[in-house]
Design an enzyme around this catalytic site. Structure first.
Site, PDB file in Angstrom:
ATOM      1  N   ASP A 170       0.851  -1.177   0.000  1.00  0.00           N
ATOM      2  CA  ASP A 170       0.000   0.000   0.000  1.00  0.00           C
ATOM      3  C   ASP A 170       0.885   1.224   0.000  1.00  0.00           C
ATOM      4  O   ASP A 170       1.916   1.237   0.656  1.00  0.00           O
ATOM      5  CB  ASP A 170      -0.878   0.006   1.260  1.00  0.00           C
ATOM      6  CG  ASP A 170      -2.119  -0.820   1.037  1.00  0.00           C
ATOM      7  OD1 ASP A 170      -2.613  -0.834  -0.106  1.00  0.00           O
ATOM      8  OD2 ASP A 170      -2.579  -1.472   1.989  1.00  0.00           O
ATOM      9  N   ASP A 178     -12.334  19.973   9.415  1.00  0.00           N
ATOM     10  CA  ASP A 178     -11.818  18.740   8.790  1.00  0.00           C
ATOM     11  C   ASP A 178     -10.731  18.166   9.692  1.00  0.00           C
ATOM     12  O   ASP A 178      -9.634  18.702   9.793  1.00  0.00           O
ATOM     13  CB  ASP A 178     -11.243  19.105   7.406  1.00  0.00           C
ATOM     14  CG  ASP A 178     -10.789  17.868   6.654  1.00  0.00           C
ATOM     15  OD1 ASP A 178     -10.765  16.784   7.276  1.00  0.00           O
ATOM     16  OD2 ASP A 178     -10.457  18.010   5.467  1.00  0.00           O
ATOM     17  N   PHE A 202     -17.310  15.529   4.428  1.00  0.00           N
ATOM     18  CA  PHE A 202     -16.960  14.768   3.225  1.00  0.00           C
ATOM     19  C   PHE A 202     -17.903  13.580   3.103  1.00  0.00           C
ATOM     20  O   PHE A 202     -18.150  12.880   4.078  1.00  0.00           O
ATOM     21  CB  PHE A 202     -15.516  14.277   3.344  1.00  0.00           C
ATOM     22  CG  PHE A 202     -15.054  13.470   2.181  1.00  0.00           C
ATOM     23  CD1 PHE A 202     -14.469  14.084   1.083  1.00  0.00           C
ATOM     24  CD2 PHE A 202     -15.191  12.083   2.181  1.00  0.00           C
ATOM     25  CE1 PHE A 202     -14.039  13.329   0.016  1.00  0.00           C
ATOM     26  CE2 PHE A 202     -14.765  11.330   1.108  1.00  0.00           C
ATOM     27  CZ  PHE A 202     -14.181  11.958   0.030  1.00  0.00           C
ATOM     28  N   ALA A 223     -19.100  10.210   0.441  1.00  0.00           N
ATOM     29  CA  ALA A 223     -18.657   9.429  -0.714  1.00  0.00           C
ATOM     30  C   ALA A 223     -19.353   9.911  -1.979  1.00  0.00           C
ATOM     31  O   ALA A 223     -18.838   9.774  -3.083  1.00  0.00           O
ATOM     32  CB  ALA A 223     -18.934   7.954  -0.481  1.00  0.00           C
ATOM     33  N   THR A 270     -20.572  13.243  -2.708  1.00  0.00           N
ATOM     34  CA  THR A 270     -20.091  14.535  -3.229  1.00  0.00           C
ATOM     35  C   THR A 270     -18.584  14.550  -3.368  1.00  0.00           C
ATOM     36  O   THR A 270     -18.027  15.220  -4.216  1.00  0.00           O
ATOM     37  CB  THR A 270     -20.486  15.683  -2.271  1.00  0.00           C
ATOM     38  OG1 THR A 270     -19.862  15.417  -1.006  1.00  0.00           O
ATOM     39  CG2 THR A 270     -21.987  15.747  -2.067  1.00  0.00           C
ATOM     40  N   MET A 324     -16.564  15.960  -1.550  1.00  0.00           N
ATOM     41  CA  MET A 324     -16.083  17.301  -1.240  1.00  0.00           C
ATOM     42  C   MET A 324     -16.435  17.598   0.208  1.00  0.00           C
ATOM     43  O   MET A 324     -17.312  16.982   0.785  1.00  0.00           O
ATOM     44  CB  MET A 324     -16.780  18.347  -2.119  1.00  0.00           C
ATOM     45  CG  MET A 324     -16.431  18.194  -3.592  1.00  0.00           C
ATOM     46  SD  MET A 324     -16.897  19.661  -4.516  1.00  0.00           S
ATOM     47  CE  MET A 324     -18.550  19.894  -4.029  1.00  0.00           C
TER      48      MET A 324
END
Lengths: 700, 600
Positions: A325, A362, A395, A397, A399, A401
């Site tokens: 990853d 955020d 946030f 899934a 949009t 944003m």
């Protein structure tokens, strides 16, 4: 692991301490049981030979006491017999020593598996009725409440709540970790302890099947089965043993014929035949074979990786492709904001201000790094926005944003395509220059975030991945070993390609979804290659289950741990590289000691053949190139060398042959020189030395 | 060694190496899975043969069916040869009116020719009718060789196929190797040999007056043929004169061609390739030596081509040469050095224009030391077993080399097909040890070597070793075994060890000196020959079956390269170490003791 716990653990199970040696010594005798020896054909033959020579000694001693004589002098048979028993004991000692470390660790693990009284809940709700139940009566699907100071009664999944948990009993890491419901940090392990707050846990394992139980079984070696390679090697060693058995047994008739033909001398004695046989069969590798396997598992454990089977450790050596990853493995954790790139006509500080406002709520590391960057560059302080005047847009899934709505302003930030869609919907469009700026950022391997206010694009935030130091060199090593590294990332192909180039991986999978990952693994396997990967999330589980070597992070979900065949207690994805090296090292140690063992036989022939037939064909003494003193000392020296070499090689068997990241050809040349040629030369020196000592001691 | 010795060895190797590629490529075309120029040429004959015998050529076989077909076919051939020998007095083409061969000798010979060993307890010209020679022995010369090639081709398919359950069709492989390879090659060689003076006719034996009449004492016998003794117990004799000599005749050239090409080695005459009608000139000798290595050497190239990497084939060939060349130099040098017991005496054993020097006992003067030593090494490296000199008369070290070449398992060129598949078993063992040393599950030609492969490969490697040591032990303990020895003492041990090694590795050459046409030896060696051939071939087919079903692992930098000089040396070491560790004690009591004693 902190240095403190590391030191503590090293003290407990690391070096050969006294108690460990004493235990191993006692075990060496306990392991003489024929039932255990039968598993190893080489050592079983030694056991039979030891018993035979002991009987011969008894017979010779009795005969000599009554004026007769045995088939050889009793004293000689005694010494041969004694050293054959030593050979067996040394082999057992090696195995016991290898097991000892695992046992010590298992004991410390077991102490954390005490039965506790659990607070069983009637439903998945903190307020539900509590019944006090012993932890060994908890079954799959029960709910329990664990509060600050309580031990977690069994493996499970957090359904409600969040708490800090001390997992040092299992991981050796003293810093507490956070466990909370939902997401990839919801798994808890029985035997760990909640330090603060509370959790409601749904139990996922029945008594005796928990992670801790499996771990104890694993480190104790109780679940140890021979690995495929070990089985194949045992077959080869058994066949060698068989042919030497035949070669030695038929020597008696040959010798009887030769005595008749030459008209002088004595046929070879059984004691000498047995001595020759034990010297010829591959006792060195036979004695150390299981110790090598156990030590390999042990090295995994000391690297804080628990493998569910020896087979998995061995497969690690065969891995052709490593799937890594990007985040956390190749790059340092999370992306950091490094620059604000304003759209034409927009002040950079305006962009920074908007970006900071949009990121205040955020809590992701990326969001926080934007706030920090704005503060550093323009002195913009963090502001406390009242909930009444501002509305945060999280946030999602859909949009893709996030942002904030406050008095007349509507600020958003998001990926290029998401923002483009958003602007289109708002009747505006993305300025081409901003798009070009974003693409330019992406080409550099960074991630562009577009900031908008209303229907205007203000500019781009550049988020950059920081590639871990030294990782490039590790990948170059992998390449020399013939292992292909592949980076897995959710980034777009442009970003992925740039990071891949910077980190020096061979290939990458961009915009990876769980399905794409699974398909990639299947495709690679269809080409006949073996794949290793690590993962932690539930969505990694299918890929982990499909991969040949799958390392689950201990911090990961229960599903991931179930699907993998190893668990990394440190949750360090870079560990995968170490796992591969340990796997290879185990195979190399086996191969090298096999070569050494067989190569030794040449010198032993030169010691024993002239001695065995000296009375019939004195001319054969020309073959006594080591000029050993007498027939008796020659045979005894060979037998003693054969036993002592096991003791000398125990450290090598346990530590493993040093692994070097070389191509196969170079590695083979090196090991052939050291263990093949060395194996031819060393016994000549060793046997001569022992012979000289025997002469000094008057035993010749 | 003299310059002449090196020259002969050099020329031989050069011509051989030049022929490897064309012959190998031709054989690869013969066994290719897709039709090509070669197989289209004989397609009509092939189809006819299949129709007559009811074979479905497109039917693929799993390894078990393949092995069963191979075994049944050979057992049937064995029974036919046995019957021909037992019934020859009632069958045609028996001008000398030879009686039926004894049951034990017939059984021994039948096994011997079915297993490509061609050990001969009998002497051809005084035992076998022309019909037995042609219909029994010559036919088996072809079929046993074709069987060996077929098994090898199946093993090669095991390596080249991926995830498949089948390894080819035995009947097709057998037919093709006979039709395209053995018959035309033998035809050409037979003509070449006949041009050198090898006989090819159906005449009765010819009595001719001798050039120089000689006298001798003839034992007197009674009516029953028992020797009479005088009062003192000594045999009674009467003076007699030798005036005529019987020259044996027969269809020799046709049989000798396949005897060499198929690494059979069973002579038409008792003296084998030392007989002037079997090997008349140095050129004939060169052709015969070349014929022995031609197919086993060429098959290395064929194998490389079949598995898709010609370098692998060359590496196997190089391994064979790495062992063959030094040992050949060893035997020639030992013979050129002469008998160690004569060293220090006033005897000139130096090679010069007037004499060959060295040890010429048991050698033909038309071949000399170089051609005899080279022939001895070639015939024992390959499991041919034809001889042009008496190996019993080689010096102790000179005799050790042929014996040890056989004991190495007949993998240095070896029998047609069988030599290479034997070498592949060694390669699997070598790859296993080497693979571990580079830290990967060992793989050979992209196939993983796991427990099952290890089981089969080590069975194939160790079976002949086990047969040699066990049967030698039986023979030296049994009075009937020791009775056959001509030279008691340490050389007698060598005679027994050589005979058992020869039979247990399907070589068939005889050291001489041992009277082996007795029930004991016929039965013991018969068992050795049978067990060395078929269980080993079946083990290799099982290996092939398992390999064919596996996936192919792609090559990476971590893959052990098996075409490099390093691997060649490693493989050679494994072959030598297994051979040395198993046989050193036995050799120490035979040729090594003999050498050390005679040089003291």
């Amino acid at each position: 692991m902190t240095s403190q716990t590391q030191a503590a653990r090293a003290g407990a199970v690391g070096n050969f301490d006294r108690a460990l040696l004493l235990n191993a010594f006692a075990d060496a005798f306990r392991k003489l049981s024929p039932r255990l020896q039968f598993r190893n054909p080489v050592m079983f033959v030694v056991l039979v030979c030891s018993i035979l020579t002991t009987l011969l000694w008894g017979q010779a001693w009795w005969a000599q006491a009554h004026g007769g004589h045995g088939e050889a002098p009793a004293g000689f048979i005694f010494w041969v017999s004694l050293w054959l028993w030593f050979t067996l004991l040394f082999a057992n000692f090696a195995e016991a020593l290898a097991e000892g470390r695992g046992k010590a660790q298992a004991a410390s693990l077991r102490s954390s598996r005490k039965d506790v009284v659990a607070k069983k809940l009637a439903a998945a709700d903190r307020q539900a009725a509590v019944t006090f139940t012993p932890s060994n009566e908890l079954r799959h699907g029960h709910f329990v409440l664990v509060e600050a100071g309580d031990p977690i009664p069994g493996d499970g999944e957090v359904v409600v709540g969040a708490a800090s948990v001390d997992e040092s009993a299992i991981t050796g890491e003293s810093a507490p970790v956070i466990r909370e419901s939902g997401g990839d940090r919801s798994a808890v392990t029985g035997g760990t302890r909640v330090l603060s707050d509370w959790l409601v846990v749904r139990i996922t394992s029945n008594p005796g099947e928990s992670f801790l139980d499996r771990m104890i079984a694993m480190v104790e070696g109780a679940a140890r089965r021979k690995t495929p390679n070990e089985i194949a090697l045992t077959i080869l060693l058994a066949k060698f043993t068989l042919i030497f058995l035949l070669a030695c047994a038929t020597l008696l008739p040959y010798s009887i014929y030769s005595v008749q033909a030459a008209g002088k001398g004595e046929p070879i004695s059984l004691t000498v035949l047995v001595a020759l046989l034990v010297c010829l069969i591959p006792t060195t590798i036979g004695a150390l074979l299981s110790a090598i396997g156990i030590a390999g598992m042990d090295r995994m454990i000391r690297a804080n990786v628990i493998a569910t089977s020896g087979r998995a450790v061995e497969a690690a050596g065969d891995v052709d492709v490593l799937l890594l990853d990007k985040t956390g493995t190749i790059t340092l954790g999370n992306r950091q904001a490094v620059a604000f790139l304003p759209a034409p006509g927009i002040e950079e500080s305006i962009l920074a201000d908007a970006a900071q406002l949009a990121s205040l709520a955020d809590e992701t590391p990326e969001g926080r790094s934007i706030v920090v960057l704005a503060k550093e560059k323009f002195g913009l302080r963090e502001r406390q926005l009242e909930a009444s005047e501002a509305q945060f847009v999280p946030f999602t899934a859909q949009t893709r944003m996030s942002g904030v709505d406050l008095a007349g302003r509507s600020i958003r930030k998001g990926a290029l395509d998401a923002v483009e869609k958003y602007l289109d919907a708002a009747g505006s469009h993305m300025p081409p220059l901003v798009r070009r700026m974003a693409e330019e950022v992406a080409r550099r391997g960074a991630t562009p975030l577009i900031v908008t206010e209303g229907s205007t694009a203000l500019g781009v935030i550049e988020l950059k991945d920081i590639v871990k130091g030294g990782i490039r060199e590790r990948f170059a090593e992998m390449r020399r070993m013939g292992i292909k590294t592949m980076m897995i990332t959710g980034d777009n192909p442009l970003t992925a390609a740039a990071i891949a180039a910077e980190a020096g991986v061979d290939d990458f999978l961009a915009e990876a979804t769980p399905e794409a990952k699974l398909k990639l693994i299947r495709d690679i396997q269809a080409e006949g290659r073996l794949v290793a990967m690590c993962g932690d999330g539930t969505n990694d589980a299918p890929a982990l289950a499909q991969a040949d070597v799958a390392v689950a992070m201990n911090t990961g979900t229960q599903a991931a741990k179930e699907a993998g065949n190893m668990v990394d207690l440190d949750s360090n994805p870079t560990k995968l590289i170490e796992v591969v090296e340990i796997g290879k090292q185990m195979l190399i140690t086996r191969g090298s000691l096999t070569t050494f063992s067989i190569a030794n036989d040449i010198a032993k022939y030169f010691a024993i053949i002239p001695a065995a037939f000296a009375t019939t064909y004195p001319a054969l003494n020309t073959l006594n190139v080591m000029h050993l003193a007498t027939s008796r000392s020659a045979i005894l020296s060979a037998v003693i060398f054969n036993a002592l070499i096991i003791i000398f090689l125990i450290p090598l068997a346990l530590k493993g042959v040093k692994y070097r990241a070389l191509g196969a050809g170079a590695l083979l040349r090196r090991n052939l020189l050291v263990y093949g040629l060395g194996g031819v030369i060393v016994p000549f020196l060793g046997i001569k030395l022992i012979d000289m000592l025997l002469v000094l001691c008057g035993l010749a | 060694m003299t310059g002449n010795d090196f020259l002969q060895l050099g020329v031989y190797l050069a011509v051989l190496l030049l022929l490897i590629k064309p012959v190998g490529a031709y054989m690869a075309a013969v066994f290719a899975e897709t039709p090509n120029r070669v197989t289209r040429f004989g397609a009509g004959v092939e189809r006819l043969l299949y129709r007559l015998s009811g074979v479905r050529a497109d039917e693929e076989m799993g390894w078990k069916r393949y092995a069963l077909a191979m075994l049944l076919f050979n057992v049937l051939g064995l029974l036919v040869v046995y019957a021909l020998q037992r019934l020859q007095q009632w069958l045609p083409l028996n001008p000398q009116h030879f009686p039926a061969v004894s049951p034990d000798s017939a059984m021994n010979t039948a096994i011997s020719f079915a297993t490509n060993t061609n050990w001969q307890g009998y002497s051809g010209e005084s035992t076998m009718s022309y019909l037995t020679q042609m219909l029994g022995l010559a036919v088996q010369n072809f079929l046993s060789a074709a069987t060996g090639i077929a098994v090898l081709v199946a093993v090669a398919r095991g390596f080249s196929r991926r995830s498949m359950a089948s390894i080819g069709n035995f009947w097709v492989d057998l037919t093709r190797s006979t039709l395209y390879l053995l018959v035309p090659f033998s035809f050409v060689l037979a003509l070449l040999l006949a041009s050198q003076g090898v006989v090819q006719n159906f005449k009765a034996y010819v009595d001719v007056p001798v050039v120089q009449v000689s006298s001798y004492d003839q034992p007197v016998t009674d009516a029953a043929g028992n020797p009479l003794k005088d009062a003192a117990g000594n045999p009674q004799t009467k003076p007699a004169q030798l005036t005529t000599q019987t020259l044996p005749m027969g269809p020799a050239a046709s049989q000798i061609a396949i005897k060499m090409l198929g690494t059979n080695g069973g002579g038409f005459f008792n003296a084998n390739s030392a007989h002037p009608y079997e090997n008349p000139t140095p050129l004939a000798n060169f052709l015969e030596m070349l014929a022995i290595f031609l197919i086993p050497g060429g098959l290395c190239y064929t194998f490389g081509k079949m598995v898709g990497d010609k370098r692998q084939g060359w590496a196997l060939l190089a391994t064979m040469l790495v062992i063959f060349v030094p040992l050949t130099i060893g035997v020639i040098a030992a013979e050129q050095a002469g008998n160690p017991a004569l060293h220090g005496l006033a005897i000139d054993a130096q090679a010069s224009a007037m004499q060959a020097g060295g040890n010429m006992e048991g050698k033909e003067t038309r071949f000399g030391i170089a051609s005899s030593g080279l022939f001895a090494a070639i015939t024992t490296a390959a499991s041919c077993g034809a001889v042009n000199a008496m190996h019993d008369s080689l010096t102790p070290l000179g005799g050790l080399v042929p014996m040890w070449l056989m004991q190495l398992g007949e993998v240095i060129f070896g029998g047609v097909g069988s030599g290479l598949y034997g070498m592949l078993a060694f390669a699997v063992v070598a790859v296993f040890i080497a693979g571990l040393m580079v830290g990967r599950t060992p793989e050979y030609l992209g196939k993983k070597v796991e427990a099952y492969e290890m089981k089969m490969a080590s069975l194939a490697v160790l079976l002949p070793c086990a047969l040699v040591v066990i049967c030698t032990a039986v023979a030296v303990l049994a009075p009937a075994g020791v009775a056959g020895i001509a030279n008691p003492g340490v050389h007698g041990f060598s005679e027994i060890l050589y005979a058992v090694s020869s039979a247990s590795n399907n070589n068939g050459s005889a050291f001489g000196g041992l009277s082996a046409n007795t029930p004991f030896w016929n039965v013991l060696l018969g068992i050795c020959m049978f067990l060395a051939r078929f269980p080993l071939a079946i083990a290799m087919l099982a290996l092939a079956g398992s390999l064919a079903s596996k996936k192919q692992v792609p090559v990476s930098a971590g893959t052990l390269p098996t075409h490099t000089p390093l691997f060649v040396v490693l493989l050679a070491c494994v072959v030598i170490v297994v051979g040395a560790l198993t046989f050193l004690p036995a050799l120490a009591l035979g040729p090594i003791a003999e050498y050390l004693m005679s040089s003291h």
